[in-house]
Scaffold this motif. Sequence first.
Motif, PDB file in Angstrom:
ATOM      1  N   THR A  43       0.825  -1.217   0.000  1.00  0.00           N
ATOM      2  CA  THR A  43       0.000   0.000   0.000  1.00  0.00           C
ATOM      3  C   THR A  43       0.850   1.253   0.000  1.00  0.00           C
ATOM      4  N   ASP A  44       1.995   1.201   0.668  1.00  0.00           N
ATOM      5  CA  ASP A  44       2.900   2.360   0.699  1.00  0.00           C
ATOM      6  C   ASP A  44       4.326   1.835   0.705  1.00  0.00           C
ATOM      7  N   GLU A  45       4.915   1.680  -0.503  1.00  0.00           N
ATOM      8  CA  GLU A  45       6.246   1.096  -0.623  1.00  0.00           C
ATOM      9  C   GLU A  45       7.350   2.055  -0.190  1.00  0.00           C
ATOM     10  N   SER A  46       6.999   3.327   0.001  1.00  0.00           N
ATOM     11  CA  SER A  46       8.015   4.292   0.424  1.00  0.00           C
ATOM     12  C   SER A  46       8.393   4.119   1.892  1.00  0.00           C
ATOM     13  N   ILE A 115      -5.812   7.570  10.581  1.00  0.00           N
ATOM     14  CA  ILE A 115      -6.128   6.361   9.816  1.00  0.00           C
ATOM     15  C   ILE A 115      -7.131   6.678   8.715  1.00  0.00           C
ATOM     16  N   LYS A 116      -8.123   7.515   9.072  1.00  0.00           N
ATOM     17  CA  LYS A 116      -9.124   7.921   8.077  1.00  0.00           C
ATOM     18  C   LYS A 116      -8.467   8.694   6.937  1.00  0.00           C
ATOM     19  N   GLU A 117      -7.557   9.613   7.308  1.00  0.00           N
ATOM     20  CA  GLU A 117      -6.867  10.392   6.275  1.00  0.00           C
ATOM     21  C   GLU A 117      -5.932   9.507   5.457  1.00  0.00           C
ATOM     22  N   ARG A 118      -5.272   8.570   6.158  1.00  0.00           N
ATOM     23  CA  ARG A 118      -4.417   7.650   5.421  1.00  0.00           C
ATOM     24  C   ARG A 118      -5.237   6.835   4.427  1.00  0.00           C
ATOM     25  N   ASN A 119      -6.392   6.345   4.870  1.00  0.00           N
ATOM     26  CA  ASN A 119      -7.257   5.569   3.975  1.00  0.00           C
ATOM     27  C   ASN A 119      -7.723   6.402   2.789  1.00  0.00           C
ATOM     28  N   GLU A 120      -8.032   7.669   3.075  1.00  0.00           N
ATOM     29  CA  GLU A 120      -8.452   8.553   1.981  1.00  0.00           C
ATOM     30  C   GLU A 120      -7.317   8.744   0.984  1.00  0.00           C
ATOM     31  N   LEU A 121      -6.093   8.919   1.521  1.00  0.00           N
ATOM     32  CA  LEU A 121      -4.933   9.057   0.632  1.00  0.00           C
ATOM     33  C   LEU A 121      -4.737   7.789  -0.188  1.00  0.00           C
ATOM     34  N   ASN A 122      -4.828   6.633   0.487  1.00  0.00           N
ATOM     35  CA  ASN A 122      -4.616   5.351  -0.188  1.00  0.00           C
ATOM     36  C   ASN A 122      -5.688   5.063  -1.225  1.00  0.00           C
ATOM     37  N   GLU A 123      -6.934   5.326  -0.850  1.00  0.00           N
ATOM     38  CA  GLU A 123      -8.051   4.836  -1.654  1.00  0.00           C
ATOM     39  C   GLU A 123      -8.598   5.861  -2.641  1.00  0.00           C
ATOM     40  N   THR A 124      -8.342   7.145  -2.388  1.00  0.00           N
ATOM     41  CA  THR A 124      -8.920   8.177  -3.251  1.00  0.00           C
ATOM     42  C   THR A 124      -7.863   9.064  -3.887  1.00  0.00           C
ATOM     43  N   LYS A 416       1.766 -21.130  -9.476  1.00  0.00           N
ATOM     44  CA  LYS A 416       1.577 -20.017  -8.544  1.00  0.00           C
ATOM     45  C   LYS A 416       1.349 -18.727  -9.313  1.00  0.00           C
ATOM     46  N   ILE A 417       0.978 -17.684  -8.568  1.00  0.00           N
ATOM     47  CA  ILE A 417       0.844 -16.334  -9.114  1.00  0.00           C
ATOM     48  C   ILE A 417       1.893 -15.461  -8.436  1.00  0.00           C
ATOM     49  N   VAL A 418       2.548 -14.622  -9.224  1.00  0.00           N
ATOM     50  CA  VAL A 418       3.526 -13.681  -8.667  1.00  0.00           C
ATOM     51  C   VAL A 418       3.168 -12.273  -9.138  1.00  0.00           C
ATOM     52  N   ARG A 419       3.166 -11.348  -8.194  1.00  0.00           N
ATOM     53  CA  ARG A 419       2.936  -9.941  -8.518  1.00  0.00           C
ATOM     54  C   ARG A 419       4.295  -9.250  -8.669  1.00  0.00           C
ATOM     55  N   TYR A 420       4.447  -8.496  -9.770  1.00  0.00           N
ATOM     56  CA  TYR A 420       5.692  -7.793 -10.042  1.00  0.00           C
ATOM     57  C   TYR A 420       5.437  -6.288 -10.156  1.00  0.00           C
ATOM     58  N   SER A 421       6.364  -5.526  -9.612  1.00  0.00           N
ATOM     59  CA  SER A 421       6.451  -4.096  -9.901  1.00  0.00           C
ATOM     60  C   SER A 421       7.689  -3.919 -10.752  1.00  0.00           C
ATOM     61  N   GLY A 422       7.493  -3.735 -12.061  1.00  0.00           N
ATOM     62  CA  GLY A 422       8.635  -3.807 -12.973  1.00  0.00           C
ATOM     63  C   GLY A 422       9.144  -5.228 -12.974  1.00  0.00           C
ATOM     64  N   SER A 423      10.408  -5.417 -12.591  1.00  0.00           N
ATOM     65  CA  SER A 423      10.977  -6.763 -12.508  1.00  0.00           C
ATOM     66  C   SER A 423      11.130  -7.221 -11.062  1.00  0.00           C
TER      67      SER A 423
END
Length: 564
Positions: A43-46, A115-124, A416-423
Amino acid sequence: MDTVTSAPDVRQCDLCETVEVEIHCDSCLANLCKSCVGAHMITDESKDHKLIKLQSRKSTRLYPECKYHNKQQCIMYCNQCEIPVCKMCLASDQHRSHQVSEILKVVNEKKDKLIKERNELNETVYPSYQDIASDVQHRMRQLEKEYGDLSSAITKHGRAWHREIEKLLIKLQAEVDEMKNTQLQTLQKHLDEINKNISDIKNEIISIERAIDANDLSKLFDITSNAHIYSNLPQKISPSLPKFIPGKIQGEEFSKLFGALSPSSLTSDESGYSMKLTHKSTETGSSPPVKQLLDEPEIVTNIDTGYEYLINVACLSDEEIWTRGNDSTMKLFNINQGSLLKSIKTKSGNIPWDIAVTKSGALVYTDVSDRTVNIVKNKKIENVIRLHNWTPRGVCGTSSGDLLVTMCSHDDKHSKIVRYSGSIEKQTIQFDDQGKPLYSLYTCITENRNLDICVSDNKVRAVVVVNKAGKLRFKYTGHIPAPKNKAFIPLGITTDSQSHILTTDDNNHCVHIIDKDGHFLRYIDCGLREPVGLCTDINDNLFVAQWRNRQVKKIKYLVRCITV
């Protein structure tokens, strides 16, 4: 020192809200179950997420130190001054008659707000910025194309001018040759007359000399001299050459004559972008327009792809689709005209196993033979993922810009399934809660609007759906009665704006439509023959690739529901 001990009560996961908490993220102050850890991490890779077991979390809370009284902890909060306060602060006159609250209550309220603001940032907010970036990238691609078309138009016009200039050159050269030949012919005729006179004059001279030298005096009386005739010399003919008067080539005038560019511009819309409304944001009413299934699906058009066997189709836009068949060429078609726009061969020359279009509009395909996932950008093919002990099968782009890839092991025993961000590998989905395999070998994949991951597994004859964290939601194994009363064999899979899941059933020559929870809705069997791959566009038109007759059928099966 005051302490607050962690309560032994049962907590719910902050993401799925249904499972007991086992993990705590100290960085985000989030409580998680094991199944949701992967989803939380992306959700937040940074952030550097610090995950600990819940029972390992420290039981003593550290209260803020008072700024005014050394080594005193603030256990209360002054609502009027909006600062934490200690016991000595409360005993002083500074906060007399001020309303105060327990600091933990204020902390919890602030945490809930964050948490509400974080959710808003994440979801909207964050998805909105992603859409804006995608929109700008689309405009840039469109700009590149349109400027390319503009350059081509100028070049085409220039070539037309070259052709006209060549025609004019040929015409002027022909006129020059004609003028030259006419004048040369005239001069030649004049020369011929002069040469005849020269010959006659020579003969006249000879006759006169003979008469003069003759002993026969009568010959002098017989000869008559024509010298007076030849004394009148012929007229002089002087040809007048034509002159070439070149047209003036002056920059501005010539530019106007050839054609000119209108000025370019960049406009700014003060109203800006609108906020993206996601399915998660219940406060903002983010549901898409409601559409109902048509009583009878309508075939809009048929597109002949020219393959020997057609296997898959992927929508680039509401006007263009990519296709792949049983050779190494992937073809881009105009939907309305059915015309071929572009052909691209795989980098290796192998047959692609699956094709998809990413969020940014790039074509991506899997190559089973060299175990790669490849992306096509500006007609160049780049290997973004290269596997060693696994073989890629199905691929799809996600709303977050990631790639989901289904793959099987080298010995074909595991999948299996693998999710990639780039490589970069971000998530692996392979087993259910009991440790049993979720998938077999031959699987196609797509992401639903609610971020569920949907797979058509034709070996186990089921559509397998897991949530974004990889937790099994349901398996759909077909509906009875089937149109041909044969076993359910799912192949291609896609979703639409209503979160419907659609899968082709080659055995029954139809498409199954189920809702996001796995309930059967209806069949689409309007004359389909051996349907394999399928996709939907942004307007919920369905495109079905048919194996042996190599046609893509465009089908309308939804209609917008008008409420009064």
